[in-house]
Motif scaffolding. Structure first.
Motif, PDB file in Angstrom:
ATOM      1  N   ALA A  40     -26.917  53.263 -49.889  1.00 16.61           N
ATOM      2  CA  ALA A  40     -26.538  52.638 -48.621  1.00 16.61           C
ATOM      3  C   ALA A  40     -25.065  52.229 -48.616  1.00 16.61           C
ATOM      4  N   LEU A  41     -24.536  52.148 -47.416  1.00 15.47           N
ATOM      5  CA  LEU A  41     -23.162  51.725 -47.190  1.00 15.47           C
ATOM      6  C   LEU A  41     -23.200  50.476 -46.330  1.00 15.47           C
ATOM      7  N   PHE A  42     -22.493  49.416 -46.766  1.00 15.15           N
ATOM      8  CA  PHE A  42     -22.436  48.139 -46.044  1.00 15.15           C
ATOM      9  C   PHE A  42     -20.969  47.838 -45.784  1.00 15.15           C
ATOM     10  N   CYS A  43     -20.563  47.862 -44.521  1.00 13.98           N
ATOM     11  CA  CYS A  43     -19.150  47.679 -44.163  1.00 13.98           C
ATOM     12  C   CYS A  43     -18.982  46.469 -43.261  1.00 13.98           C
ATOM     13  N   VAL A  44     -17.999  45.640 -43.581  1.00 11.38           N
ATOM     14  CA  VAL A  44     -17.586  44.587 -42.665  1.00 11.38           C
ATOM     15  C   VAL A  44     -16.350  45.125 -41.966  1.00 11.38           C
ATOM     16  N   GLN A  45     -16.565  45.627 -40.767  1.00 11.36           N
ATOM     17  CA  GLN A  45     -15.522  46.342 -40.049  1.00 11.36           C
ATOM     18  C   GLN A  45     -14.322  45.462 -39.730  1.00 11.36           C
ATOM     19  N   THR A  46     -14.559  44.199 -39.419  1.00 15.23           N
ATOM     20  CA  THR A  46     -13.480  43.297 -39.027  1.00 15.23           C
ATOM     21  C   THR A  46     -12.630  42.842 -40.204  1.00 15.23           C
ATOM     22  N   ALA A  47     -13.066  43.138 -41.418  1.00 13.38           N
ATOM     23  CA  ALA A  47     -12.301  42.750 -42.606  1.00 13.38           C
ATOM     24  C   ALA A  47     -11.928  43.957 -43.463  1.00 13.38           C
ATOM     25  N   VAL A 127     -20.857  45.578 -39.848  1.00 11.98           N
ATOM     26  CA  VAL A 127     -20.830  44.184 -39.414  1.00 11.98           C
ATOM     27  C   VAL A 127     -19.495  43.892 -38.742  1.00 11.98           C
ATOM     28  N   TYR A 128     -19.576  43.253 -37.589  1.00  9.12           N
ATOM     29  CA  TYR A 128     -18.409  42.723 -36.888  1.00  9.12           C
ATOM     30  C   TYR A 128     -18.571  41.204 -36.889  1.00  9.12           C
ATOM     31  N   MET A 129     -17.612  40.493 -37.470  1.00  8.31           N
ATOM     32  CA  MET A 129     -17.706  39.062 -37.725  1.00  8.31           C
ATOM     33  C   MET A 129     -16.607  38.330 -36.970  1.00  8.31           C
ATOM     34  N   SER A 130     -16.953  37.194 -36.348  1.00  4.96           N
ATOM     35  CA  SER A 130     -15.980  36.481 -35.521  1.00  4.96           C
ATOM     36  C   SER A 130     -14.956  35.688 -36.325  1.00  4.96           C
ATOM     37  N   ALA A 132     -13.567  34.491 -40.654  1.00  8.09           N
ATOM     38  CA  ALA A 132     -13.243  35.022 -41.973  1.00  8.09           C
ATOM     39  C   ALA A 132     -14.472  35.691 -42.586  1.00  8.09           C
ATOM     40  N   ASN A 133     -14.239  36.736 -43.338  1.00 13.88           N
ATOM     41  CA  ASN A 133     -15.317  37.499 -43.961  1.00 13.88           C
ATOM     42  C   ASN A 133     -16.001  36.669 -45.051  1.00 13.88           C
ATOM     43  N   VAL A 134     -17.297  36.411 -44.890  1.00 15.60           N
ATOM     44  CA  VAL A 134     -18.065  35.684 -45.896  1.00 15.60           C
ATOM     45  C   VAL A 134     -18.861  36.640 -46.787  1.00 15.60           C
ATOM     46  N   LEU A 135     -18.721  37.946 -46.524  1.00 14.52           N
ATOM     47  CA  LEU A 135     -19.445  38.974 -47.288  1.00 14.52           C
ATOM     48  C   LEU A 135     -18.447  39.800 -48.073  1.00 14.52           C
ATOM     49  N   VAL A 136     -17.775  39.155 -48.986  1.00 14.99           N
ATOM     50  CA  VAL A 136     -16.691  39.785 -49.744  1.00 14.99           C
ATOM     51  C   VAL A 136     -17.260  40.549 -50.929  1.00 14.99           C
TER      52      VAL A 136
END
Length: 136
Positions: A40-47, A127-130, A132-136
């Motif tokens: 699987a791929l998990f991306c935080v797009q906003t960070a 993931v698009y997060m409003s 700071a990225n908490v999933l680092v």
């Protein structure tokens, strides 16, 4: 690549909210990881962060679970593409750290599920997060 859909609209929502987010909120690592395919791929797009494969996703969740005493995902609005096995959810993430600080985020997740021998699992999460990225 498109995968053959295997879940109904209701089952896709149940997978995202009850199988995945309820387990994240309970900090149940094995149940959370069971939602993902091995590749699987998990991306935080906003960070601009990317976690590829279960080992990297596990490490990300270990850090996330360790950073917050309480994790609550709530106020979901889901949009489902049943024909293609995809779901999106807009929601509030409420995070409480050990010092009592509360972080509120307005997020949107996009998931693509892929069938497997043990049932469907997330193949891709965006993931698009409003904040700071908490999933680092």
């Amino acid at each position: 690549m498109q995968y053959e859909p295997t879940l109904s609209r209701e089952a896709l929502i149940d997978f995202a909210l009850n199988k995945y987010f309820a387990r994240v909120d309970a900090k149940d690592m094995e149940a959370v990881l069971d939602c993902f395919h091995d590749t699987a791929l998990f991306c935080v797009q906003t960070a601009f962060t990317r976690h590829s494969g279960k080992a990297e996703i596990r490490r990300m969740f270990e850090d996330f679970f360790g950073a917050y005493e309480t994790i609550i995902h709530r106020d979901f609005t889901c949009t489902v593409d049943e024909a293609n096995g995809r779901i999106t959810a807009c929601f509030t993430a409420e995070l409480h750290d050990e010092s009592g600080q509360v972080t509120l985020l307005e997020n949107t997740n996009f998931w693509r599920l892929r069938p497997g021998d043990d049932g469907p699992r997330f193949q891709e999460v965006y993931v698009y997060m409003s904040g700071a990225n908490v999933l680092v």
